[in-house]
Design a protein around this motif. Structure first.
Motif, PDB file in Angstrom:
ATOM      1  N   GLY A  93       0.744  -1.252  -0.021  1.00  0.00           N
ATOM      2  CA  GLY A  93       0.047  -0.057  -0.036  1.00  0.00           C
ATOM      3  C   GLY A  93       0.769   1.290   0.019  1.00  0.00           C
ATOM      4  N   THR A  94       2.175   1.220  -0.152  1.00  0.00           N
ATOM      5  CA  THR A  94       3.113   2.551  -0.130  1.00  0.00           C
ATOM      6  C   THR A  94       3.230   3.113  -1.469  1.00  0.00           C
ATOM      7  N   TYR A  95       2.964   2.304  -2.546  1.00  0.00           N
ATOM      8  CA  TYR A  95       2.980   2.892  -3.797  1.00  0.00           C
ATOM      9  C   TYR A  95       1.959   2.211  -4.550  1.00  0.00           C
ATOM     10  N   PHE A  96       1.295   3.046  -5.693  1.00  0.00           N
ATOM     11  CA  PHE A  96       0.496   2.650  -6.748  1.00  0.00           C
ATOM     12  C   PHE A  96       0.671   3.042  -8.140  1.00  0.00           C
ATOM     13  N   VAL A  97       0.186   2.357  -9.031  1.00  0.00           N
ATOM     14  CA  VAL A  97       0.620   2.644 -10.655  1.00  0.00           C
ATOM     15  C   VAL A  97      -0.625   2.932 -11.185  1.00  0.00           C
ATOM     16  N   SER A  98      -0.711   3.925 -12.233  1.00  0.00           N
ATOM     17  CA  SER A  98      -1.723   4.002 -13.059  1.00  0.00           C
ATOM     18  C   SER A  98      -1.377   4.167 -14.381  1.00  0.00           C
ATOM     19  N   GLY A  99      -2.195   4.090 -15.118  1.00  0.00           N
ATOM     20  CA  GLY A  99      -2.504   3.981 -16.735  1.00  0.00           C
ATOM     21  C   GLY A  99      -3.314   5.070 -17.028  1.00  0.00           C
ATOM     22  N   SER A 100      -3.030   5.740 -18.174  1.00  0.00           N
ATOM     23  CA  SER A 100      -3.817   6.979 -18.735  1.00  0.00           C
ATOM     24  C   SER A 100      -4.023   6.914 -20.102  1.00  0.00           C
ATOM     25  N   HIS A 122       4.122   3.370 -24.899  1.00  0.00           N
ATOM     26  CA  HIS A 122       2.938   3.001 -25.646  1.00  0.00           C
ATOM     27  C   HIS A 122       2.429   4.132 -26.675  1.00  0.00           C
ATOM     28  N   SER A 123       1.960   3.253 -27.534  1.00  0.00           N
ATOM     29  CA  SER A 123       1.458   4.555 -28.825  1.00  0.00           C
ATOM     30  C   SER A 123      -0.193   4.704 -28.898  1.00  0.00           C
ATOM     31  N   GLY A 124      -0.620   4.151 -27.609  1.00  0.00           N
ATOM     32  CA  GLY A 124      -2.232   4.046 -27.550  1.00  0.00           C
ATOM     33  C   GLY A 124      -2.498   4.238 -26.122  1.00  0.00           C
ATOM     34  N   ARG A 125      -3.850   4.600 -25.796  1.00  0.00           N
ATOM     35  CA  ARG A 125      -4.266   4.573 -24.396  1.00  0.00           C
ATOM     36  C   ARG A 125      -3.783   3.463 -23.660  1.00  0.00           C
ATOM     37  N   ILE A 126      -3.598   3.662 -22.210  1.00  0.00           N
ATOM     38  CA  ILE A 126      -3.518   2.560 -21.296  1.00  0.00           C
ATOM     39  C   ILE A 126      -4.700   1.626 -20.939  1.00  0.00           C
ATOM     40  N   SER A 127      -4.631   0.656 -21.490  1.00  0.00           N
ATOM     41  CA  SER A 127      -6.192  -0.265 -20.965  1.00  0.00           C
ATOM     42  C   SER A 127      -5.971  -0.703 -19.418  1.00  0.00           C
ATOM     43  N   THR A 128      -4.831  -1.373 -19.123  1.00  0.00           N
ATOM     44  CA  THR A 128      -4.758  -2.187 -17.900  1.00  0.00           C
ATOM     45  C   THR A 128      -3.265  -1.771 -17.481  1.00  0.00           C
ATOM     46  N   VAL A 129      -3.222  -1.691 -16.210  1.00  0.00           N
ATOM     47  CA  VAL A 129      -1.883  -1.777 -15.463  1.00  0.00           C
ATOM     48  C   VAL A 129      -1.916  -2.918 -14.318  1.00  0.00           C
ATOM     49  N   ALA A 130      -1.104  -3.718 -13.840  1.00  0.00           N
ATOM     50  CA  ALA A 130      -1.077  -4.502 -12.931  1.00  0.00           C
ATOM     51  C   ALA A 130       0.147  -4.839 -12.399  1.00  0.00           C
ATOM     52  N   HIS A 131       0.501  -5.003 -11.115  1.00  0.00           N
ATOM     53  CA  HIS A 131       1.574  -5.417 -10.312  1.00  0.00           C
ATOM     54  C   HIS A 131       1.908  -6.954 -10.476  1.00  0.00           C
ATOM     55  N   SER A 132       3.169  -7.432 -10.996  1.00  0.00           N
ATOM     56  CA  SER A 132       3.296  -8.812 -10.871  1.00  0.00           C
ATOM     57  C   SER A 132       2.951  -9.343  -9.275  1.00  0.00           C
ATOM     58  N   PRO A 133       2.999 -10.827  -9.349  1.00  0.00           N
ATOM     59  CA  PRO A 133       2.940 -11.233  -7.937  1.00  0.00           C
ATOM     60  C   PRO A 133       3.946 -11.029  -6.901  1.00  0.00           C
ATOM     61  N   ASP A 134       5.235 -10.921  -7.621  1.00  0.00           N
ATOM     62  CA  ASP A 134       6.454 -10.580  -6.672  1.00  0.00           C
ATOM     63  C   ASP A 134       6.632  -9.127  -6.593  1.00  0.00           C
ATOM     64  N   SER A 137       7.708  -6.225 -11.010  1.00  0.00           N
ATOM     65  CA  SER A 137       7.430  -5.444 -12.209  1.00  0.00           C
ATOM     66  C   SER A 137       5.828  -5.031 -12.360  1.00  0.00           C
ATOM     67  N   VAL A 138       5.615  -4.265 -13.254  1.00  0.00           N
ATOM     68  CA  VAL A 138       4.514  -3.835 -13.712  1.00  0.00           C
ATOM     69  C   VAL A 138       4.134  -4.065 -14.992  1.00  0.00           C
ATOM     70  N   ILE A 139       2.958  -4.675 -15.275  1.00  0.00           N
ATOM     71  CA  ILE A 139       2.669  -5.095 -16.821  1.00  0.00           C
ATOM     72  C   ILE A 139       1.538  -3.915 -17.222  1.00  0.00           C
TER      73      ILE A 139
END
Length: 197
Positions: A93-100, A122-134, A137-139
């Motif tokens: 809960g210390t950090y979060f990631v956003s896509g726009s 990216h060359s298009g709008r971000i649809s989804t962002v998610a942290h990897s289980p460990d 990484s961010v996908i």
């Protein structure tokens, strides 16, 4: 409905909708607990890991923080250059990631609401962002068909601002300092692999 997320034990869910509401549901009783309202389109919503707050991303370029006890707004921060389309919070809960819609992946400090890193590629709008289980990484998935994997690491920095270059994309890393001048721990967001779907 643009997003639907369950809490940790599956007893509740929160939905984000184009009608300007996010509704929290009791899944065992099948009733509404409370609702969050704003004059915007809600694209995304998620629970803070301790479930004390909700965080929303919307078409008015805002990231909203809401009290989970009664659904009241706590604060809003600018979410970047365009619609905030996706959010994911690190497990602690210390950090979060956003896509726009502005094609950027941004990393934020949860408590102070400061943007601390931006990934561009990216060359298009971000649809989804998610942290990897460990959590290393961010996908991110873009509307152009790209799936990007970003290395995300906590490290001490002595340089206030640094630009990292990887092939044709540029990645920025910022370091914020304590009042005594010592660097705080900061996140570096570096593109390590891309693929198309």
């Amino acid at each position: 409905i643009n997003a639907l997320v369950c809490n940790r034990d599956g007893s509740q869910a929160i939905s984000a909708s184009s009608d300007g509401s996010c509704i929290v549901w009791d899944l065992q009783k099948g009733v509404r607990i409370h609702a969050l309202y704003d004059a915007t389109v809600f694209h995304t919503v998620c629970y803070h890991p301790d479930e004390s707050q909700y965080i929303t991303g919307s078409a008015n370029n805002k990231i909203g923080f809401w009290d989970a006890y009664d659904g009241s707004p706590i604060r809003f921060i600018p979410g970047g250059g365009s619609d905030v389309t996706s959010l994911d919070i690190q497990s602690e809960g210390t950090y979060f990631v956003s896509g726009s819609a502005d094609k950027n992946v941004n990393v934020w400090h949860y408590d102070n609401g400061e943007m601390i890193s931006t990934g561009q590629g990216h060359s298009g709008r971000i649809s989804t962002v998610a942290h990897s289980p460990d959590q290393n990484s961010v996908i991110s998935v873009g509307s152009e068909g790209g799936i990007f994997i970003w290395n995300i690491t906590l490290r001490e920095r002595n340089i206030y601002y640094r630009v990292l270059k990887n092939t044709s994309t540029t990645h920025k890393t910022a370091c914020h300092h304590h009042s005594d001048g010592t660097p705080t721990k900061t996140i570096e967001l570096l593109l390590i692999r891309t693929t198309d779907y």
